[in-house]
Write a protein that holds these residues in place. Sequence first.
Motif, PDB file in Angstrom:
ATOM      1  N   GLU A  29       0.809  -1.216   0.000  1.00 37.25           N
ATOM      2  CA  GLU A  29       0.000   0.000   0.000  1.00 37.25           C
ATOM      3  C   GLU A  29       0.843   1.268   0.000  1.00 37.25           C
ATOM      4  O   GLU A  29       0.300   2.363   0.013  1.00 37.25           O
ATOM      5  CB  GLU A  29      -0.939  -0.018   1.208  1.00 37.25           C
ATOM      6  CG  GLU A  29      -1.936  -1.165   1.128  1.00 37.25           C
ATOM      7  CD  GLU A  29      -2.770  -1.306   2.383  1.00 37.25           C
ATOM      8  OE1 GLU A  29      -2.734  -0.398   3.249  1.00 37.25           O
ATOM      9  OE2 GLU A  29      -3.459  -2.326   2.499  1.00 37.25           O
ATOM     10  N   ASP A  30       2.183   1.113   0.008  1.00 41.16           N
ATOM     11  CA  ASP A  30       3.081   2.269  -0.016  1.00 41.16           C
ATOM     12  C   ASP A  30       4.396   1.830  -0.657  1.00 41.16           C
ATOM     13  O   ASP A  30       4.516   0.688  -1.104  1.00 41.16           O
ATOM     14  CB  ASP A  30       3.296   2.806   1.407  1.00 41.16           C
ATOM     15  CG  ASP A  30       3.588   4.301   1.441  1.00 41.16           C
ATOM     16  OD1 ASP A  30       4.154   4.823   0.448  1.00 41.16           O
ATOM     17  OD2 ASP A  30       3.277   4.941   2.459  1.00 41.16           O
ATOM     18  N   LYS A  31       5.384   2.693  -0.675  1.00 39.69           N
ATOM     19  CA  LYS A  31       6.663   2.429  -1.338  1.00 39.69           C
ATOM     20  C   LYS A  31       7.359   1.190  -0.799  1.00 39.69           C
ATOM     21  O   LYS A  31       7.347   0.937   0.400  1.00 39.69           O
ATOM     22  CB  LYS A  31       7.608   3.622  -1.155  1.00 39.69           C
ATOM     23  CG  LYS A  31       7.139   4.883  -1.783  1.00 39.69           C
ATOM     24  CD  LYS A  31       8.080   6.020  -1.434  1.00 39.69           C
ATOM     25  CE  LYS A  31       7.446   7.329  -1.831  1.00 39.69           C
ATOM     26  NZ  LYS A  31       8.110   8.457  -1.219  1.00 39.69           N
ATOM     27  N   ILE A  32       8.000   0.448  -1.712  1.00 40.56           N
ATOM     28  CA  ILE A  32       8.842  -0.680  -1.328  1.00 40.56           C
ATOM     29  C   ILE A  32      10.232  -0.126  -1.043  1.00 40.56           C
ATOM     30  O   ILE A  32      10.806   0.578  -1.861  1.00 40.56           O
ATOM     31  CB  ILE A  32       8.888  -1.735  -2.447  1.00 40.56           C
ATOM     32  CG1 ILE A  32       7.511  -2.369  -2.599  1.00 40.56           C
ATOM     33  CG2 ILE A  32       9.949  -2.787  -2.148  1.00 40.56           C
ATOM     34  CD1 ILE A  32       7.380  -3.258  -3.802  1.00 40.56           C
ATOM     35  N   ILE A  33      10.766  -0.440   0.132  1.00 37.43           N
ATOM     36  CA  ILE A  33      12.052   0.079   0.578  1.00 37.43           C
ATOM     37  C   ILE A  33      13.136  -0.991   0.533  1.00 37.43           C
ATOM     38  O   ILE A  33      14.309  -0.702   0.363  1.00 37.43           O
ATOM     39  CB  ILE A  33      11.930   0.629   2.019  1.00 37.43           C
ATOM     40  CG1 ILE A  33      10.887   1.729   2.083  1.00 37.43           C
ATOM     41  CG2 ILE A  33      13.262   1.125   2.552  1.00 37.43           C
ATOM     42  CD1 ILE A  33      11.208   2.966   1.293  1.00 37.43           C
ATOM     43  N   SER A  34      12.756  -2.269   0.721  1.00 34.62           N
ATOM     44  CA  SER A  34      13.756  -3.336   0.815  1.00 34.62           C
ATOM     45  C   SER A  34      13.295  -4.564   0.041  1.00 34.62           C
ATOM     46  O   SER A  34      12.099  -4.803  -0.123  1.00 34.62           O
ATOM     47  CB  SER A  34      14.022  -3.683   2.281  1.00 34.62           C
ATOM     48  OG  SER A  34      12.802  -3.932   2.963  1.00 34.62           O
ATOM     49  N   ILE A  35      14.289  -5.335  -0.410  1.00 32.99           N
ATOM     50  CA  ILE A  35      14.006  -6.551  -1.172  1.00 32.99           C
ATOM     51  C   ILE A  35      15.143  -7.541  -0.944  1.00 32.99           C
ATOM     52  O   ILE A  35      16.287  -7.145  -0.762  1.00 32.99           O
ATOM     53  CB  ILE A  35      13.850  -6.237  -2.683  1.00 32.99           C
ATOM     54  CG1 ILE A  35      13.427  -7.487  -3.458  1.00 32.99           C
ATOM     55  CG2 ILE A  35      15.100  -5.611  -3.253  1.00 32.99           C
ATOM     56  CD1 ILE A  35      13.018  -7.182  -4.895  1.00 32.99           C
ATOM     57  N   THR A  36      14.804  -8.817  -0.909  1.00 36.26           N
ATOM     58  CA  THR A  36      15.806  -9.872  -0.829  1.00 36.26           C
ATOM     59  C   THR A  36      15.296 -11.072  -1.609  1.00 36.26           C
ATOM     60  O   THR A  36      14.092 -11.258  -1.760  1.00 36.26           O
ATOM     61  CB  THR A  36      16.151 -10.241   0.631  1.00 36.26           C
ATOM     62  OG1 THR A  36      17.302 -11.072   0.645  1.00 36.26           O
ATOM     63  CG2 THR A  36      15.010 -10.926   1.343  1.00 36.26           C
ATOM     64  N   THR A  37      16.224 -11.870  -2.097  1.00 33.84           N
ATOM     65  CA  THR A  37      15.898 -13.063  -2.871  1.00 33.84           C
ATOM     66  C   THR A  37      16.195 -14.299  -2.042  1.00 33.84           C
ATOM     67  O   THR A  37      17.236 -14.383  -1.390  1.00 33.84           O
ATOM     68  CB  THR A  37      16.744 -13.100  -4.163  1.00 33.84           C
ATOM     69  OG1 THR A  37      16.532 -11.888  -4.883  1.00 33.84           O
ATOM     70  CG2 THR A  37      16.363 -14.269  -5.033  1.00 33.84           C
ATOM     71  N   PHE A  38      15.298 -15.266  -2.071  1.00 34.60           N
ATOM     72  CA  PHE A  38      15.527 -16.532  -1.375  1.00 34.60           C
ATOM     73  C   PHE A  38      16.627 -17.307  -2.084  1.00 34.60           C
ATOM     74  O   PHE A  38      16.810 -17.163  -3.302  1.00 34.60           O
ATOM     75  CB  PHE A  38      14.246 -17.371  -1.360  1.00 34.60           C
ATOM     76  CG  PHE A  38      13.236 -16.906  -0.361  1.00 34.60           C
ATOM     77  CD1 PHE A  38      13.020 -17.616   0.807  1.00 34.60           C
ATOM     78  CD2 PHE A  38      12.487 -15.759  -0.586  1.00 34.60           C
ATOM     79  CE1 PHE A  38      12.082 -17.199   1.733  1.00 34.60           C
ATOM     80  CE2 PHE A  38      11.548 -15.330   0.331  1.00 34.60           C
ATOM     81  CZ  PHE A  38      11.344 -16.052   1.496  1.00 34.60           C
ATOM     82  N   PRO A  39      17.350 -18.160  -1.346  1.00 34.35           N
ATOM     83  CA  PRO A  39      18.429 -18.934  -1.968  1.00 34.35           C
ATOM     84  C   PRO A  39      17.965 -19.811  -3.140  1.00 34.35           C
ATOM     85  O   PRO A  39      18.737 -20.062  -4.056  1.00 34.35           O
ATOM     86  CB  PRO A  39      18.960 -19.807  -0.820  1.00 34.35           C
ATOM     87  CG  PRO A  39      18.621 -19.052   0.416  1.00 34.35           C
ATOM     88  CD  PRO A  39      17.319 -18.358   0.107  1.00 34.35           C
ATOM     89  N   ASP A  40      16.684 -20.231  -3.142  1.00 40.75           N
ATOM     90  CA  ASP A  40      16.195 -21.065  -4.245  1.00 40.75           C
ATOM     91  C   ASP A  40      15.954 -20.278  -5.527  1.00 40.75           C
ATOM     92  O   ASP A  40      15.710 -20.856  -6.582  1.00 40.75           O
ATOM     93  CB  ASP A  40      14.937 -21.840  -3.840  1.00 40.75           C
ATOM     94  CG  ASP A  40      13.729 -20.955  -3.536  1.00 40.75           C
ATOM     95  OD1 ASP A  40      13.744 -19.737  -3.836  1.00 40.75           O
ATOM     96  OD2 ASP A  40      12.750 -21.492  -2.984  1.00 40.75           O
ATOM     97  N   GLY A  41      16.009 -18.942  -5.449  1.00 38.00           N
ATOM     98  CA  GLY A  41      15.815 -18.095  -6.614  1.00 38.00           C
ATOM     99  C   GLY A  41      14.384 -18.038  -7.115  1.00 38.00           C
ATOM    100  O   GLY A  41      14.102 -17.366  -8.104  1.00 38.00           O
ATOM    101  N   LYS A  42      13.467 -18.679  -6.453  1.00 40.50           N
ATOM    102  CA  LYS A  42      12.077 -18.744  -6.902  1.00 40.50           C
ATOM    103  C   LYS A  42      11.162 -17.759  -6.184  1.00 40.50           C
ATOM    104  O   LYS A  42      10.039 -17.545  -6.606  1.00 40.50           O
ATOM    105  CB  LYS A  42      11.526 -20.161  -6.717  1.00 40.50           C
ATOM    106  CG  LYS A  42      12.252 -21.183  -7.554  1.00 40.50           C
ATOM    107  CD  LYS A  42      11.713 -22.567  -7.304  1.00 40.50           C
ATOM    108  CE  LYS A  42      12.491 -23.567  -8.139  1.00 40.50           C
ATOM    109  NZ  LYS A  42      12.060 -24.931  -7.899  1.00 40.50           N
TER     110      LYS A  42
END
Length: 165
Positions: A29-42
Amino acid sequence: MSVIQPSMKDDKKLTAPQRELVKTFEGHEDKIISITTFPDGKRIATGSVDKTIRIWRVEDGREMRKWVVAGPLDGHTNAVLALDISPDGSILASGSYDRTVNLWDTTTWQRKGDPLKCEAHVIRVRFSPTGQLLGVGTDIHIQIWDLERRERLVQFKGHTEFDGS
């Protein structure tokens, strides 16, 4: 959140950057500030100013609500500024402007214990290669936590104007 990938007009020379929209992830509902990828890449996790964390399938951009019975993970009282996943993919760490770090079990999506109290706005979180330690960058400290004992091992002070980069 939109994912874009570069494209070229022909195979002979690179033209000015052009980008095509590949996927749109809708839900925050507002800006995305952070992101991370799981080790499985999925899968990816995103943190937002809306105080939530959402888990997404990369393949089709669907939010994986079925994993989170109550909807998005909402254990913070302020913006989620930092995310990282343990090397084995079993724990998601989330850091917030509310001065806490939450640890989430990625099997049950339940919070693992009480939040780590960091005394300042949490800007970054990073697991050690073994997953036993967590580095926490706040706007004034760098902290190292032992996750098994849930104890802060050391705190360094010296960054007085941390800019998040």
